[in-house]
Motif scaffolding. Sequence first.
Motif, PDB file in Angstrom:
ATOM      1  N   HIS A  74      31.676  37.402  36.574  1.00  0.00           N
ATOM      2  CA  HIS A  74      31.912  37.791  35.174  1.00  0.00           C
ATOM      3  C   HIS A  74      30.831  38.755  34.703  1.00  0.00           C
ATOM      4  N   ILE A  75      29.584  38.464  35.061  1.00  0.00           N
ATOM      5  CA  ILE A  75      28.475  39.359  34.703  1.00  0.00           C
ATOM      6  C   ILE A  75      28.610  40.678  35.448  1.00  0.00           C
ATOM      7  N   ALA A  76      28.932  40.614  36.735  1.00  0.00           N
ATOM      8  CA  ALA A  76      29.041  41.818  37.556  1.00  0.00           C
ATOM      9  C   ALA A  76      30.090  42.780  37.012  1.00  0.00           C
ATOM     10  N   ASN A  77      31.128  42.252  36.387  1.00  0.00           N
ATOM     11  CA  ASN A  77      32.219  43.083  35.877  1.00  0.00           C
ATOM     12  C   ASN A  77      31.885  43.781  34.562  1.00  0.00           C
ATOM     13  N   ASP A  78      30.791  43.371  33.926  1.00  0.00           N
ATOM     14  CA  ASP A  78      30.436  43.918  32.610  1.00  0.00           C
ATOM     15  C   ASP A  78      29.640  45.217  32.780  1.00  0.00           C
ATOM     16  N   GLN A  79      30.348  46.338  32.775  1.00  0.00           N
ATOM     17  CA  GLN A  79      29.700  47.626  33.008  1.00  0.00           C
ATOM     18  C   GLN A  79      28.898  48.123  31.812  1.00  0.00           C
ATOM     19  N   SER A  80      28.918  47.373  30.715  1.00  0.00           N
ATOM     20  CA  SER A  80      28.073  47.741  29.578  1.00  0.00           C
ATOM     21  C   SER A  80      26.608  47.377  29.840  1.00  0.00           C
ATOM     22  N   ILE A  87      22.231  43.457  38.127  1.00  0.00           N
ATOM     23  CA  ILE A  87      21.881  42.822  39.407  1.00  0.00           C
ATOM     24  C   ILE A  87      21.014  41.599  39.147  1.00  0.00           C
ATOM     25  N   LEU A  88      20.021  41.752  38.275  1.00  0.00           N
ATOM     26  CA  LEU A  88      19.135  40.637  37.952  1.00  0.00           C
ATOM     27  C   LEU A  88      19.905  39.475  37.346  1.00  0.00           C
ATOM     28  N   ARG A  89      20.798  39.784  36.406  1.00  0.00           N
ATOM     29  CA  ARG A  89      21.548  38.717  35.729  1.00  0.00           C
ATOM     30  C   ARG A  89      22.497  38.005  36.685  1.00  0.00           C
ATOM     31  N   VAL A  90      23.087  38.767  37.593  1.00  0.00           N
ATOM     32  CA  VAL A  90      23.967  38.151  38.589  1.00  0.00           C
ATOM     33  C   VAL A  90      23.191  37.172  39.457  1.00  0.00           C
ATOM     34  N   VAL A  91      22.050  37.625  39.968  1.00  0.00           N
ATOM     35  CA  VAL A  91      21.266  36.773  40.862  1.00  0.00           C
ATOM     36  C   VAL A  91      20.706  35.575  40.113  1.00  0.00           C
ATOM     37  N   MET A  92      20.311  35.763  38.866  1.00  0.00           N
ATOM     38  CA  MET A  92      19.784  34.641  38.100  1.00  0.00           C
ATOM     39  C   MET A  92      20.891  33.642  37.749  1.00  0.00           C
ATOM     40  N   ALA A  93      22.122  34.141  37.596  1.00  0.00           N
ATOM     41  CA  ALA A  93      23.256  33.238  37.379  1.00  0.00           C
ATOM     42  C   ALA A  93      23.508  32.396  38.622  1.00  0.00           C
TER      43      ALA A  93
END
Length: 221
Positions: A74-80, A87-93
């Motif tokens: 879901h985070i990866a799909n947010d191109q905003s 990348i950081l938010r994906v890995v932290m998720a």
Amino acid sequence: MRIVKEAEARRNEILDAAEELFGQKGFDGTSTGDILGKVGIARGTLYYHFKSKEDIMDALIERTNVNILGAAQHIANDQSIPVIDRILRVVMALNINSGSGGGTEIMEHIHKPQNALMHQKIQKAIISGVPPILAPIISEGIRQGLFNTQYPYECMEMVVIYANTIFDNDMFELTDDQRMSRILAFIANLERLLGAESGSLMSVMQIFGSAEGAEGGSGDA
């Protein structure tokens, strides 16, 4: 339709009970009788949904991974969100380095010795599930001129395998100095692997809970 929903609810009830028991007693220390008693169902009802205790574990791990990887996707799909931040938010998720993303009983207790098999299966799911989520973000970064590599997927595969191994406390016991050295080396080599500008990925330190060390260590990378 109501019957299908009731069956799904019963299945999740069994999984919830198994999750709690595996967390408390470990997989090997939990019997199917324990699960039956926790849910309050007959053995036949249990075997209608699951063939064995191993089948329950596999279903529980699949459910956990779907939740974790789904949140990351879901985070990866947010191109905003800018590429590096994403990348950081994906890995932290995913919370790969601690193995506790998702906050469930299974993930909280996964590093106990009695849960080694579950740990192994979750590690395998992470290694196969994370690169496909991260690779498109890397490709986006390539188009933006942030990265320069012909192998976005393979780079992420190597990164996930290394990070998921070296920073797993069950596999390697590192002193604080050893851990910091490996984090700095990991970031420096990640930049080279992706063809990124030196120092551009120092914010990766946040993943390891070392944001304060990023400023002091950036000159060494």
